[in-house]
Design a protein around this motif. Structure first.
Motif, PDB file in Angstrom:
ATOM      1  N   PRO A  70       0.794  -1.235   0.000  1.00 25.51           N
ATOM      2  CA  PRO A  70       0.000   0.000   0.000  1.00 25.51           C
ATOM      3  C   PRO A  70       0.832   1.294   0.000  1.00 25.51           C
ATOM      4  CG  PRO A  70      -0.968  -1.584   1.486  1.00 25.51           C
ATOM      5  CD  PRO A  70       0.336  -2.174   1.018  1.00 25.51           C
ATOM      6  N   ILE A  73       0.885   3.184  -3.320  1.00 22.83           N
ATOM      7  CA  ILE A  73      -0.319   3.785  -3.910  1.00 22.83           C
ATOM      8  C   ILE A  73      -0.074   5.227  -4.335  1.00 22.83           C
ATOM      9  CG2 ILE A  73      -2.605   4.641  -3.262  1.00 22.83           C
ATOM     10  CD1 ILE A  73      -3.077   1.979  -1.869  1.00 22.83           C
ATOM     11  N   TYR A  78      -4.046   6.065 -11.718  1.00 23.89           N
ATOM     12  CA  TYR A  78      -4.852   5.093 -12.451  1.00 23.89           C
ATOM     13  C   TYR A  78      -6.075   5.751 -13.054  1.00 23.89           C
ATOM     14  CZ  TYR A  78      -7.846   0.973 -13.138  1.00 23.89           C
ATOM     15  OH  TYR A  78      -8.678   0.014 -13.660  1.00 23.89           O
ATOM     16  N   LEU A  85     -17.088  10.478 -12.102  1.00 23.92           N
ATOM     17  CA  LEU A  85     -16.811  11.416 -11.020  1.00 23.92           C
ATOM     18  C   LEU A  85     -18.083  11.546 -10.192  1.00 23.92           C
ATOM     19  CD1 LEU A  85     -15.149  14.122 -13.258  1.00 23.92           C
ATOM     20  CD2 LEU A  85     -13.937  12.793 -11.551  1.00 23.92           C
ATOM     21  N   TYR A  86     -17.947  12.109  -9.005  1.00 19.92           N
ATOM     22  CA  TYR A  86     -19.142  12.425  -8.225  1.00 19.92           C
ATOM     23  C   TYR A  86     -19.843  13.585  -8.913  1.00 19.92           C
ATOM     24  CZ  TYR A  86     -17.451   9.602  -4.343  1.00 19.92           C
ATOM     25  OH  TYR A  86     -17.041   8.574  -3.560  1.00 19.92           O
ATOM     26  N   MET A  89     -20.543  17.131  -6.989  1.00 21.85           N
ATOM     27  CA  MET A  89     -19.415  17.770  -6.316  1.00 21.85           C
ATOM     28  C   MET A  89     -18.775  18.753  -7.274  1.00 21.85           C
ATOM     29  SD  MET A  89     -16.984  15.230  -4.220  1.00 21.85           S
ATOM     30  CE  MET A  89     -15.949  15.943  -2.968  1.00 21.85           C
ATOM     31  N   GLU A  93     -13.223  20.790  -5.618  1.00 25.41           N
ATOM     32  CA  GLU A  93     -13.313  19.968  -4.395  1.00 25.41           C
ATOM     33  C   GLU A  93     -13.018  18.509  -4.708  1.00 25.41           C
ATOM     34  OE1 GLU A  93     -17.210  20.491  -2.912  1.00 25.41           O
ATOM     35  OE2 GLU A  93     -16.831  22.546  -2.220  1.00 25.41           O
ATOM     36  N   GLN A  94     -13.551  18.077  -5.842  1.00 25.89           N
ATOM     37  CA  GLN A  94     -13.389  16.685  -6.217  1.00 25.89           C
ATOM     38  C   GLN A  94     -11.924  16.334  -6.455  1.00 25.89           C
ATOM     39  OE1 GLN A  94     -15.965  13.493  -7.987  1.00 25.89           O
ATOM     40  NE2 GLN A  94     -16.264  15.333  -9.088  1.00 25.89           N
ATOM     41  N   TYR A  97     -10.158  16.187  -3.196  1.00 23.86           N
ATOM     42  CA  TYR A  97     -10.471  14.952  -2.469  1.00 23.86           C
ATOM     43  C   TYR A  97      -9.672  13.776  -3.019  1.00 23.86           C
ATOM     44  CZ  TYR A  97     -13.429  11.019  -0.953  1.00 23.86           C
ATOM     45  OH  TYR A  97     -13.902   9.843  -0.426  1.00 23.86           O
ATOM     46  N   LEU A  98      -9.706  13.626  -4.344  1.00 27.51           N
ATOM     47  CA  LEU A  98      -9.027  12.482  -4.950  1.00 27.51           C
ATOM     48  C   LEU A  98      -7.512  12.558  -4.721  1.00 27.51           C
ATOM     49  CD1 LEU A  98     -11.103  12.218  -8.238  1.00 27.51           C
ATOM     50  CD2 LEU A  98     -11.178  10.693  -6.265  1.00 27.51           C
ATOM     51  N   GLN A 100      -6.007  14.027  -2.215  1.00 29.02           N
ATOM     52  CA  GLN A 100      -5.716  13.745  -0.804  1.00 29.02           C
ATOM     53  C   GLN A 100      -5.785  12.252  -0.513  1.00 29.02           C
ATOM     54  OE1 GLN A 100      -8.416  16.934   0.778  1.00 29.02           O
ATOM     55  NE2 GLN A 100      -6.832  17.049   2.333  1.00 29.02           N
ATOM     56  N   LEU A 101      -6.736  11.578  -1.196  1.00 30.88           N
ATOM     57  CA  LEU A 101      -6.811  10.130  -1.013  1.00 30.88           C
ATOM     58  C   LEU A 101      -5.533   9.458  -1.488  1.00 30.88           C
ATOM     59  CD1 LEU A 101     -10.395   8.953  -2.031  1.00 30.88           C
ATOM     60  CD2 LEU A 101      -9.443   9.223   0.235  1.00 30.88           C
ATOM     61  N   ARG A 102      -4.868  10.081  -2.457  1.00 33.58           N
ATOM     62  CA  ARG A 102      -3.616   9.535  -2.974  1.00 33.58           C
ATOM     63  C   ARG A 102      -2.430   9.979  -2.128  1.00 33.58           C
ATOM     64  NH1 ARG A 102      -3.201   5.219  -6.541  1.00 33.58           N
ATOM     65  NH2 ARG A 102      -5.059   5.218  -7.801  1.00 33.58           N
ATOM     66  N   GLY A 103      -2.722  10.689  -1.058  1.00 36.00           N
ATOM     67  CA  GLY A 103      -1.646  11.000  -0.124  1.00 36.00           C
ATOM     68  C   GLY A 103      -1.027  12.379  -0.266  1.00 36.00           C
TER      69      GLY A 103
ATOM     70  N   LYS B   3      -7.193   8.403   5.817  1.00 37.98           N
ATOM     71  CA  LYS B   3      -7.984   8.306   4.596  1.00 37.98           C
ATOM     72  C   LYS B   3      -9.461   8.081   4.926  1.00 37.98           C
ATOM     73  CE  LYS B   3      -4.423   7.113   1.329  1.00 37.98           C
ATOM     74  NZ  LYS B   3      -3.825   6.075   0.486  1.00 37.98           N
ATOM     75  N   LEU B   6     -10.847  11.341   5.716  1.00 37.50           N
ATOM     76  CA  LEU B   6     -11.163  12.119   4.504  1.00 37.50           C
ATOM     77  C   LEU B   6     -12.516  11.706   3.931  1.00 37.50           C
ATOM     78  CD1 LEU B   6      -7.815  12.118   2.499  1.00 37.50           C
ATOM     79  CD2 LEU B   6      -9.099  14.131   3.194  1.00 37.50           C
ATOM     80  N   ARG B  10     -15.946  13.905   3.485  1.00 41.53           N
ATOM     81  CA  ARG B  10     -16.639  14.140   2.222  1.00 41.53           C
ATOM     82  C   ARG B  10     -18.106  13.748   2.315  1.00 41.53           C
ATOM     83  NH1 ARG B  10     -18.701  13.019  -2.711  1.00 41.53           N
ATOM     84  NH2 ARG B  10     -19.495  11.073  -1.907  1.00 41.53           N
ATOM     85  N   THR B  14     -20.780  16.834   1.869  1.00 36.19           N
ATOM     86  CA  THR B  14     -21.632  16.914   0.679  1.00 36.19           C
ATOM     87  C   THR B  14     -23.103  16.750   1.051  1.00 36.19           C
ATOM     88  OG1 THR B  14     -21.207  14.578   0.273  1.00 36.19           O
ATOM     89  CG2 THR B  14     -19.966  16.139  -1.054  1.00 36.19           C
ATOM     90  N   GLU B 205     -24.702   5.065  -5.970  1.00 36.56           N
ATOM     91  CA  GLU B 205     -24.279   6.228  -6.748  1.00 36.56           C
ATOM     92  C   GLU B 205     -22.832   6.058  -7.197  1.00 36.56           C
ATOM     93  OE1 GLU B 205     -23.686   9.712  -4.513  1.00 36.56           O
ATOM     94  OE2 GLU B 205     -23.359  10.973  -6.261  1.00 36.56           O
ATOM     95  N   ASN B 209     -21.828   5.693 -11.019  1.00 38.68           N
ATOM     96  CA  ASN B 209     -20.968   6.771 -11.525  1.00 38.68           C
ATOM     97  C   ASN B 209     -19.641   6.260 -12.037  1.00 38.68           C
ATOM     98  OD1 ASN B 209     -22.421   8.965 -11.072  1.00 38.68           O
ATOM     99  ND2 ASN B 209     -21.404   9.608  -9.211  1.00 38.68           N
ATOM    100  N   ILE B 211     -17.078   5.877 -10.278  1.00 35.46           N
ATOM    101  CA  ILE B 211     -15.920   6.525  -9.662  1.00 35.46           C
ATOM    102  C   ILE B 211     -15.246   5.555  -8.709  1.00 35.46           C
ATOM    103  CG2 ILE B 211     -17.153   7.503  -7.678  1.00 35.46           C
ATOM    104  CD1 ILE B 211     -15.240   9.964  -8.189  1.00 35.46           C
ATOM    105  N   SER B 217      -8.672   2.198  -5.792  1.00 38.10           N
ATOM    106  CA  SER B 217      -7.259   2.018  -6.073  1.00 38.10           C
ATOM    107  C   SER B 217      -6.438   2.891  -5.119  1.00 38.10           C
ATOM    108  CB  SER B 217      -6.937   2.335  -7.535  1.00 38.10           C
ATOM    109  OG  SER B 217      -7.062   3.706  -7.792  1.00 38.10           O
ATOM    110  N   SER B 218      -7.115   3.787  -4.394  1.00 38.27           N
ATOM    111  CA  SER B 218      -6.425   4.601  -3.384  1.00 38.27           C
ATOM    112  C   SER B 218      -6.651   4.081  -1.967  1.00 38.27           C
ATOM    113  CB  SER B 218      -6.917   6.048  -3.418  1.00 38.27           C
ATOM    114  OG  SER B 218      -6.826   6.589  -4.693  1.00 38.27           O
ATOM    115  N   VAL B 219      -7.869   3.601  -1.692  1.00 33.95           N
ATOM    116  CA  VAL B 219      -8.164   3.106  -0.339  1.00 33.95           C
ATOM    117  C   VAL B 219      -8.756   1.708  -0.451  1.00 33.95           C
ATOM    118  CG1 VAL B 219      -8.613   5.403   0.553  1.00 33.95           C
ATOM    119  CG2 VAL B 219     -10.500   4.046  -0.314  1.00 33.95           C
TER     120      VAL B 219
END
Lengths: 316, 446
Positions: A70, A73, A78, A85-86, A89, A93-94, A97-98, A100-103, B3, B6, B10, B14, B205, B209, B211, B217-219
């Motif tokens: 991990p 990552i 990817y 996408l959401y 959102m 912001e989106q 968020y993405l 930050q999830l990747r660190g 994570k 985070l 979100r 939202t 959703e 979507n 997504i 692939s991140s968490v």
């Protein structure tokens, strides 16, 4: 140099089929690697193992010599084939968020989002909701999300689908630029012309096995058939043990087009000498197989006998 | 871990920023305030004086006009036909006809005539007046004095006392206890449903979507699912808190503005008026009620083990939500659309609905019986069942402990099962999923 990613004898089976059967790959650092194969060959399974969405049943993936874990990552980006996408959102912001999830830290992410949006001339999008963007715009946002954390390995699954030619070109230039900056790109696609144009190395997967891999130029060399295209004027009659006419077309005003294969031992110069004796030669070039042709050939070759017969049956 | 944080952020932000959330959060307390204050206001404005004419051809009343708070009675002679004719021209509410041959021992044929259908309130009050008069006349005939009768009447106020283990005595009030128990159980029930479905929608959703593949692939899928479950729990708690605060605020404000004084008093008046026949009786009832309110209810409330009730409420509220939330998440991951979700919702909703039904019929009557005990142990039913039992007291410590332990265990087991289905389900598209398929997913290697 050590490859950035190594797959060693990777095997993955689902309840009723084997998705990957002993696949080994070396993906060199700072290159564009084409992962090819017909639908259902096992490409997505391999990609999902590399992105750590699933794990292999046996075998190993190494990232710069380390067993994939991990902590890698953050170094992998990817872009899946089925992507989204959401919708509710905002773009900014989106992306935040993405990333930050990747660190990525919040501050770093914000700065990079700004510069990427400027780069694509779309600064105004940051406060727009994703559902208000066109499909092409959303694809751009997805691409930004993929590369925002500056991964050293970027996996793009059919990156050009859904793009118009102008934006496809823009993305292509970005991919080349990323490689120049040191990133490695794994590129899974059906579009052979982009493979030919961009990839340094390819691997072909069919029916859960790797059937071909290596540098594009080398593969083409191996798949050459000693076939030459000849264009000229005059009446060409080939009765020669060394040459075989595969194709012959008469064109208007006495012009012709031929595809001629050399038999073992003969050189192109022999053919040329033979031709000059008979006709006026306007063009003479070696026919180099396109990746598309190699792809189709290898897929056919690696099909089991029963399936070949079945296909023949169907054609009849 | 950061994570998950985070993801929680979100999910929370939202949802909380959505217009529908803000509207719902603001409107519900207003509705609540309306429900509380409305009837009182209506009762206040709607209580105009009614006039009822009496044709006493059978001489029941003997010329004595019945007294009443809300109705003015007027005698209009003894000629039924003439009275009817004049009533038609008047604007009075109704005409009460005591027929000429009226007999005390066989009362009948008394009529109440009105232009439209007489309203229930008037009918009831007139009936009471006639009944009272008949009773009084009969008593007089039998030579019994009203006061003698009143003295003979027994009106025992059975005060129920709960003996606790330490030997102390506490006043208990089964009405209050039932109310508290049922209210809390219903709250858990609604919360699980409302927000469980939100989890399911959220998962669906992400899946539709597309997504989800980028995210996982991140968490880890488990982190995504837990983040969603916890984030939505925070949304629910926020909404609950705001509802409580705003309802209280709105009710107070509306009451202050409209000047509806002493709403409890008004309510009481409505209740007592309907049960009592005479003003004197009503007054007596009212006094008793307010005494009960001050002494009984408040005392009973005070005697409930509030720290235990609130503590275990929080535990079962969250535990139940988390357990069912995980299941709702798994369902969301397995299906492609809302319509498919129905078949998998069934096994989740059945234990919930069954518990609420059993709670109303069985547990409430016998909170420490074997049905109640068993249901308060099984993790799927315990959040509601145990909440029904606790306010009544008498739940042994070991039972409470075991139930909580089992709920924690049940939650861990469900989240484990759910996450195994979830991690496969979110990547499955365009496949009609069956229960057989689900169980296969469960056994997939990661």
């Amino acid at each position: 140099m050590q490859p950035i990613l190594q797959a060693i004898d990777v095997r993955k089976a689902y309840a009723n089929h084997v998705a990957l059967d002993g696949v080994s790959l070396d993906i060199p650092e700072q290159s564009i690697f084409g992962l090819l194969g017909p639908n259902g060959a096992g490409k997505t399974s391999l990609i999902r193992i590399i992105t750590q969405i699933t794990g292999a049943d046996s075998g190993e993936i190494r990232f710069r010599g380390q067993r994939l874990n991990p902590s890698h990552i953050a170094q992998i980006g990817y872009l899946p084939e089925e992507r989204g996408l959401y919708k509710k959102m905002k773009v900014g912001e989106q992306l935040l968020y993405l990333a930050q999830l990747r660190g990525l830290s919040r501050a770093d992410a914000s700065a990079r989002i700004k510069s990427w949006l400027e780069r694509f001339d779309v600064k105004a999008w940051a406060d727009k909701y994703v559902e208000d963007l066109s499909k092409g715009m959303q694809q751009k946002v997805q691409f930004i999300a993929t590369v925002l954390h500056e991964p050293s390995l970027i996996i793009l699954d059919e990156p050009f689908s859904g793009f118009d030619p102008i934006n496809a070109n823009l993305i292509k230039d970005e991919i080349l630029e990323l490689r120049k900056k040191g990133a490695t790109i794994i590129f899974s696609t059906h579009r052979m012309e982009s493979v030919e144009e961009m990839c340094d190395n390819i691997a072909l997967i069919n029916r859960s096995r790797k059937v071909l891999d290596g540098p594009v130029s080398q593969i083409k060399e191996t798949f050459k058939t000693q076939t030459y295209e000849v264009e000229g004027k005059g009446h060409l009659l080939v009765v020669h043990p060394d040459f075989e006419v595969l194709e012959h077309h008469d064109r208007e005003n006495g012009y012709f087009y031929d595809r001629i294969r050399l038999h073992a031992g003969a050189t192109p110069n022999d053919l040329l000498r033979f031709l000059i004796g008979q006709v006026e030669v306007h063009a003479f070039r070696e026919q180099i197989p396109s990746i598309n042709e190699i792809f189709i050939r290898r897929v056919r070759e690696t099909m089991p006998e029963s399936l070949v017969e079945e296909e023949a049956e169907a054609r009849r | 871990m950061d994570k998950i944080w985070l993801i929680i952020q979100r999910e929370y932000l939202t949802r909380v920023r959505k217009k529908s959330f803000i509207v719902m959060t603001l409107l519900t307390p207003l509705l609540m305030a309306g429900l509380v204050v409305g009837p009182v206001l209506l009762a206040k404005t709607g209580s105009k004086q009614r006039i009822v004419e009496i044709v006493d051809a059978g001489n029941l009343f003997g010329g004595v006009v019945p007294t009443s708070e809300k109705i003015d009675y007027q005698f209009v002679g003894t000629d039924v036909a003439a009275a009817k004719a004049s009533f038609r021209k008047s604007k009075h509410t109704a005409l009460l006809i005591i027929p000429p041959g009226f007999r005390l021992d066989q009362p009948g044929d008394v009529q109440l005539v009105s232009r439209e259908n007489a309203d229930l309130e008037t009918t009831r009050r007139v009936k009471n007046a006639v009944d009272n008069q008949i009773e009084a006349s009969r008593l007089r005939q039998s030579g019994i004095d009203r006061t003698t009768l009143d003295k003979a009447k027994s009106d025992l106020d059975l005060s129920s006392i709960k003996l606790d283990e330490a030997g102390g005595e506490q006043a208990s009030n089964s009405g209050v206890t039932t109310g508290v128990a049922f209210g809390l159980a219903m709250l858990i029930y609604f919360f699980i449903f409302l927000y469980g479905v939100q989890i399911m929608r959220g998962v669906m959703e992400e899946k539709s979507n597309r997504i989800v593949e980028v995210i996982i692939s991140s968490v880890k899928p488990f982190q995504l699912m837990m983040g969603k479950v916890l984030g939505i729990a925070a949304v629910g708690l926020t909404q609950l808190m705001l509802w409580i605060l705003l309802s209280w605020g709105a009710t107070t404000a509306v009451a202050a503005v409209t000047g509806a004084p002493g709403m409890a008093e008004q309510r009481m008046e409505q209740v007592t008026a309907s049960s009592a026949r005479t003003p004197e009786e009503a007054a007596k009832e009212k006094a008793k009620m307010s005494q009960a309110m001050e002494g009984g209810v408040l005392k009973a409330m005070g005697n409930l083990n509030l720290p235990l009730i609130l503590g275990s409420f929080l535990f079962y509220f969250l535990g139940g939500y988390l357990l069912y939330g995980a299941l709702f998440g798994a369902v969301g991951s397995a299906v492609d659309g809302e319509t498919d979700s129905q078949q998998f919702m069934m096994p989740i909703t059945i234990p919930l609905i069954a518990t609420i039904i059993v709670a109303q019929s069985v547990i409430i009557r016998d909170p420490n019986g074997s049905v109640a005990t068993w249901m308060s142990m099984i993790p799927l039913t315990s959040p509601i069942a145990m909440m029904m039992r606790i306010p009544f007291g008498g739940v042994p410590g070991w039972q409470l402990g075991l139930s909580m332990l089992l709920l924690v265990g049940g939650f861990l087991a469900t989240i484990w099962i759910a996450s195994r289905i979830y991690r496969v389900g979110i990547l499955m598209h365009g496949k009609k999923v069956t229960y057989g398929e689900l169980s296969k997913w469960f056994f997939y290697k990661a």
